[in-house]
Design an enzyme around this catalytic site. Structure first.
Site, short mmCIF file in Angstrom:
data_model
loop_
_atom_site.label_atom_id
_atom_site.label_comp_id
_atom_site.label_asym_id
_atom_site.label_seq_id
_atom_site.Cartn_x
_atom_site.Cartn_y
_atom_site.Cartn_z
N VAL A 12 0.84 -1.20 0.00
CA VAL A 12 0.00 0.00 0.00
C VAL A 12 0.87 1.26 0.00
O VAL A 12 0.67 2.17 -0.82
CB VAL A 12 -0.97 0.00 1.21
CG1 VAL A 12 -1.79 1.28 1.24
CG2 VAL A 12 -1.88 -1.23 1.16
N GLU A 188 -3.35 -10.68 4.62
CA GLU A 188 -2.68 -10.07 5.77
C GLU A 188 -1.35 -10.80 6.00
O GLU A 188 -1.15 -11.94 5.56
CB GLU A 188 -3.54 -10.23 7.02
CG GLU A 188 -4.85 -9.48 6.95
CD GLU A 188 -4.67 -7.99 6.77
OE1 GLU A 188 -4.02 -7.35 7.60
OE2 GLU A 188 -5.16 -7.46 5.76
N ASP A 199 -10.03 -10.05 10.47
CA ASP A 199 -9.95 -8.85 9.63
C ASP A 199 -11.36 -8.32 9.33
O ASP A 199 -11.63 -7.12 9.45
CB ASP A 199 -9.21 -9.24 8.33
CG ASP A 199 -9.10 -8.09 7.35
OD1 ASP A 199 -8.28 -7.19 7.58
OD2 ASP A 199 -9.86 -8.09 6.36
N LYS A 203 -13.19 -4.69 10.55
CA LYS A 203 -13.82 -3.78 9.58
C LYS A 203 -15.29 -3.58 9.93
O LYS A 203 -15.81 -2.46 9.86
CB LYS A 203 -13.67 -4.35 8.17
CG LYS A 203 -12.21 -4.34 7.68
CD LYS A 203 -12.05 -5.16 6.42
CE LYS A 203 -10.62 -5.10 5.88
NZ LYS A 203 -10.37 -6.08 4.80
N GLY A 300 -5.30 -4.90 -2.03
CA GLY A 300 -4.31 -4.66 -3.08
C GLY A 300 -3.79 -3.23 -3.00
O GLY A 300 -4.51 -2.31 -2.57
N1 HSE Z 1 -6.32 -8.93 3.88
C1 HSE Z 1 -7.29 -7.97 3.55
C2 HSE Z 1 -8.26 -8.59 2.56
C3 HSE Z 1 -6.62 -6.75 2.96
O1 HSE Z 1 -7.99 -9.70 2.08
O2 HSE Z 1 -9.29 -8.02 2.28
C4 HSE Z 1 -7.38 -5.49 3.10
O3 HSE Z 1 -7.76 -5.22 4.40
#
Ligand code: HSE
Length: 423
Positions: A12, A188, A199, A203, A300
């Site tokens: 990123v 990740e 993850d 979110k 990405g």
């Molecule tokens: N590992 C996360 C995904 C990346 O696969 O969505 C973005 O948060």
């Protein structure tokens, strides 16, 4: 000029540098300012990178970025503690704006840092923390500000969606599909964060906070990843005109909120069932606007960099919004709504012998759960056969008790696979 310091030059970070360099004129036209990188830092200065760092000041210690003359610190290190935490705190305390892609940090400490940012009169922005390039934070915080949001639901992890899509489309096993997702830069650092649902949970906690004005909280969610999903589930789902998706969903009203992360059967009639590969999608429902659907690349480098730079553009324009859309001190501790319910898919590996279905049906009867259909297909392999039960709408608490009781039956060969069936 807006002076920018960047910590973290991975996928990123490298893309953010490239975007700022490549779109320099466009950004100047849109903000009236030059967006200049005045310092960068990363673990390994010597590493080969896809961006050009010539003429950019390299800072050895990330914490020193908070003491430079940068206006804004971009934190792309990751993790809820350690250097990322220390840097964001130091930068805000020094009166610098902060832009971060760090969902774990915002899910755990977001409100505290929002209060600090409000106190210092600076911005704390985290568009890139949820669903990569999809502008979902801005949508909830700004575009839906006139609504009571009733629900937020989405495919929020590109890696899991890539894995489930590859398992169905190309017959890959979970490991092979994960390896591909890692090679493409979606996953990740620790793949457990993806496939065990952590993850997505982080979110979802952030989206819930924006939607319902509650302090982000992952501890009151039901949380499950995709490890228990086998190709048989994907085939059964197809028979039921559904796809299996790892969803994060939250819905709420004045009586409280329900947050759930886990694999679900999504009917083919729902747009979420059509989201494949590493793509993400988020559906929101507001009391005045109705349904809103956002779709795009959730992971990405380039897509996530697009979100980071959108935040930088807001800072450059002087747009200031409370990080969670309302003052941090007004954020409520979420109260958990007790009455979650759904139709459920339960796959059991059972011995193929008389009386098994009767024993299982007895467990469901004792919890007053009504069966909509039972499907058994194929012959016994390695001592067991898959048996799928679909229930009518049932309370989540009762289904959890059923799962515990089923495990105690000697006819059940392994822990059941349980998935809600989305309406
Ligand atoms: N590992 C996360 C995904 C990346 O696969 O969505 C973005 O948060």
């Amino acid at each position: 000029m807006l002076k920018i310091a960047i910590a973290g030059l991975g996928n990123v970070g490298g893309s953010v540098v490239r975007l700022l360099q490549q779109q320099r004129d466009l950004l100047r036209n849109r903000t009236g300012k030059r967006l200049a990188i005045v310092g960068v830092t990363a673990l390994d200065k010597g590493k080969k990178r896809s961006c050009d760092l010539t003429d950019i000041n390299w800072v050895q210690n990330p914490l020193d970025l908070a003491a430079t003359d940068a206006d804004v610190v971009v934190e792309l290190i990751g993790g809820a503690s350690g250097v990322a935490y220390d840097l964001v705190k130091a930068a805000l305390e020094a009166g610098k704006h902060v832009v971060t892609a760090n969902k774990a940090l915002i899910a755990e400490h977001g409100v505290k840092f929002a209060a600090l940012a409000e106190d210092r009169g600076v911005s704390l922005m985290f568009e890139a923390a949820v669903a990569g390039g999809i502008p979902v934070i801005k949508t909830l915080r700004e575009s839906l500000a006139g609504n009571h949001v009733q629900s937020v639901q989405g495919i929020l992890n590109g890696t899991c969606n890539y894995i489930l899509s590859s398992m169905w489309d190309r017959g890959l096993d979970l490991e092979a599909a994960l390896k591909e997702a890692q090679d493409k830069g979606y996953a990740e650092a620790n793949p457990s964060a993806d496939i065990d649902g952590v993850d997505t949970a982080n979110k979802l906690a952030i989206l819930s906070a924006l939607a319902f004005g509650t302090v982000p909280n992952t501890s009151n969610m039901t949380l499950e990843g995709i490890r228990r999903i086998v190709p048989t589930d994907l085939a059964f789902a197809d028979d039921l005109k559904c796809r299996v998706k790892l969803l994060g969903s939250a819905h709420g009203d004045a009586s409280g909120i329900v947050q759930r992360v886990g694999p679900c059967l999504v009917p083919l009639s729902s747009p979420l069932s059509q989201v494949s590969g590493a793509m993400n999608a988020v559906m929101m429902r507001g009391d005045f606007v109705g349904d809103v659907l956002l779709y795009g690349q959730g992971a990405g480098g380039p897509a996530t960099a697009s979100a980071v730079v959108a935040d930088l553009v807001d800072v450059a324009r002087g747009n200031k919004t409370p990080p969670f859309g309302q003052s941090a001190e007004k954020m409520q501790k979420p109260s958990v709504k007790a009455s979650d319910s759904s139709r459920y898919y339960i796959r059991l590996q059972v011995a193929d012998q008389p009386g098994v279905v009767a024993a299982i049906a007895g467990v469901l009867r004792d919890e007053s759960i009504s069966i909509e259909a039972i499907i058994q297909r194929g012959n016994e392999v390695a001592g067991s056969v898959p048996l799928v039960i679909m229930t009518h709408r049932s309370p989540a608490v009762a289904i959890r008790r059923v799962m515990t009781k089923l495990l105690q039956l000697k006819e059940i060969a392994e822990p059941p696979c349980l998935m809600p069936i989305e309406e």
